[in-house]
Design a protein around this motif. Structure first.
Motif, PDB file in Angstrom:
ATOM      1  N   GLY A 157       1.089  -1.240  -0.047  1.00 21.16           N
ATOM      2  CA  GLY A 157       0.159  -0.180  -0.224  1.00 21.16           C
ATOM      3  C   GLY A 157       0.959   1.072   0.440  1.00 21.16           C
ATOM      4  O   GLY A 157       2.518   1.449  -0.466  1.00 21.16           O
ATOM      5  N   SER A 158       0.058   2.780  -0.288  1.00 20.35           N
ATOM      6  CA  SER A 158       1.528   3.854  -0.009  1.00 20.35           C
ATOM      7  C   SER A 158       0.413   4.423   0.845  1.00 20.35           C
ATOM      8  O   SER A 158      -1.034   4.417   0.402  1.00 20.35           O
ATOM      9  N   LEU A 159       1.268   5.267   0.814  1.00 20.33           N
ATOM     10  CA  LEU A 159       0.913   6.774   1.929  1.00 20.33           C
ATOM     11  C   LEU A 159       0.318   7.908   0.882  1.00 20.33           C
ATOM     12  O   LEU A 159       0.847   8.434   0.147  1.00 20.33           O
ATOM     13  N   VAL A 160      -1.117   8.322   0.931  1.00 23.87           N
ATOM     14  CA  VAL A 160      -0.813   9.716   0.847  1.00 23.87           C
ATOM     15  C   VAL A 160      -0.174  10.781   0.455  1.00 23.87           C
ATOM     16  O   VAL A 160      -0.581  10.803   1.930  1.00 23.87           O
ATOM     17  N   PRO A 161       0.812  11.025   0.110  1.00 19.50           N
ATOM     18  CA  PRO A 161       1.534  12.734   0.685  1.00 19.50           C
ATOM     19  C   PRO A 161       0.530  13.196   1.045  1.00 19.50           C
ATOM     20  O   PRO A 161      -0.394  14.328   0.978  1.00 19.50           O
ATOM     21  N   ALA A 162       1.589  13.706   2.256  1.00 17.23           N
ATOM     22  CA  ALA A 162       0.633  15.082   3.674  1.00 17.23           C
ATOM     23  C   ALA A 162       1.256  16.307   3.091  1.00 17.23           C
ATOM     24  O   ALA A 162       0.299  17.650   3.597  1.00 17.23           O
TER      25      ALA A 162
END
Length: 273
Positions: A157-162
């Motif tokens: 999975g991947s983090l959505v950039p903050a």
């Protein structure tokens, strides 16, 4: 080709010792890992073996270190009076001559110390390469070839950039000719050095296709504000990062508003912006 160019080419072609005042700068596009840097170091070592008296360095016009500017600075510090830039690129982009020429002119303008004479060599091309040289490359590639495999593992999975800010640097034709590749290298270096992903509201950066106002090249936009900046060099890029990305205030001296009229860079002849 000038007489000086002929003399330099003749010395290098016939294996004559280059003068200690001669600098050879091997240039590649970019490096995002250690392997390309190590490969360029090997090319530089080979050049030193052939011409041990010459000053040899390498640099990247895009992302990666050392930069072309840093490599030129090293050659100047070592006393090079003439520098031959050798592009190790396939294919050779004619726009590289304009891009490097403009950026070097800017660097000269901000650094009054003596500069060497600089020449840009032509890139490797089928009509200039010996057939045996190409054959050697093919044989070497075949000897080291490995079966191509595809990683079928599913990503976790991947983090959505903050990060709040998105900095877009145009990599279209006019911007590339105006030095966008070198600015991209500088921008990415500053992003790491100044920890811009974490500082303040955070920033991410990317290169894009044409952003539109080609006459303002090189062009950069900062989002979500949609501010457009033009005519940038390293100093201007730093000003935008400090003022807009970190300070939250657009840099009006470098910003161009959408007026509905065609615009030119400030200071150029023509209608007022």
């Amino acid at each position: 080709m000038s007489t000086d160019d002929n003399r330099l080419a003749g010395r290098l072609r016939h294996g004559a010792q280059a003068s200690p005042a001669t600098g050879i700068l091997l240039v590649a596009r970019a490096a995002v890992a250690a392997a390309p840097v190590a490969e360029m170091a090997q090319w530089a070592a080979l050049a030193r073996q052939r011409h041990p008296a010459a000053r040899v360095a390498f640099g990247f016009v895009g992302q990666g270190a050392p930069s072309v500017r840093a490599a030129l600075a090293d050659l100047r510090a070592e006393g090079a009076h003439e520098v031959l830039i050798v592009p190790l690129m396939l294919p050779f982009e004619p726009s590289l001559r304009n891009s490097l020429g403009r950026m070097i002119a800017r660097w000269r303008a901000t650094d009054p110390a003596p500069w060497p004479s600089i020449r840009l060599g032509t890139g490797w091309a089928p009509h200039t390469a010996a057939p045996s040289g190409l054959l050697d490359c093919l044989v070497a590639a075949a000897a080291g070839a490995e079966p191509l495999s595809v990683d079928t593992a599913k990503p976790e999975g991947s983090l959505v950039p903050a990060q709040h800010h998105r900095v877009l640097l145009c990599a279209g034709g006019p911007c590339t000719q105006a030095g966008a590749l070198i600015l991209w290298q500088h921008l990415r270096a500053r992003q790491d050095e100044w920890k811009l992903r974490q500082e303040g509201a955070g920033m991410m950066s990317c290169r894009t296709t044409c952003l539109g106002p080609c006459a303002l090249a090189p062009v950069m936009q900062v989002w979500p504000d949609g501010a457009t900046y033009g005519g940038l060099d390293e100093t201007g890029t730093d000003a935008v990062l400090r003022g807009h990305v970190l300070g939250g205030q657009p840099v009006d001296a470098l910003r161009y508003e959408p007026t509905g009229r065609k615009q030119r860079l400030r200071g150029e002849d023509g209608p007022a912006q």
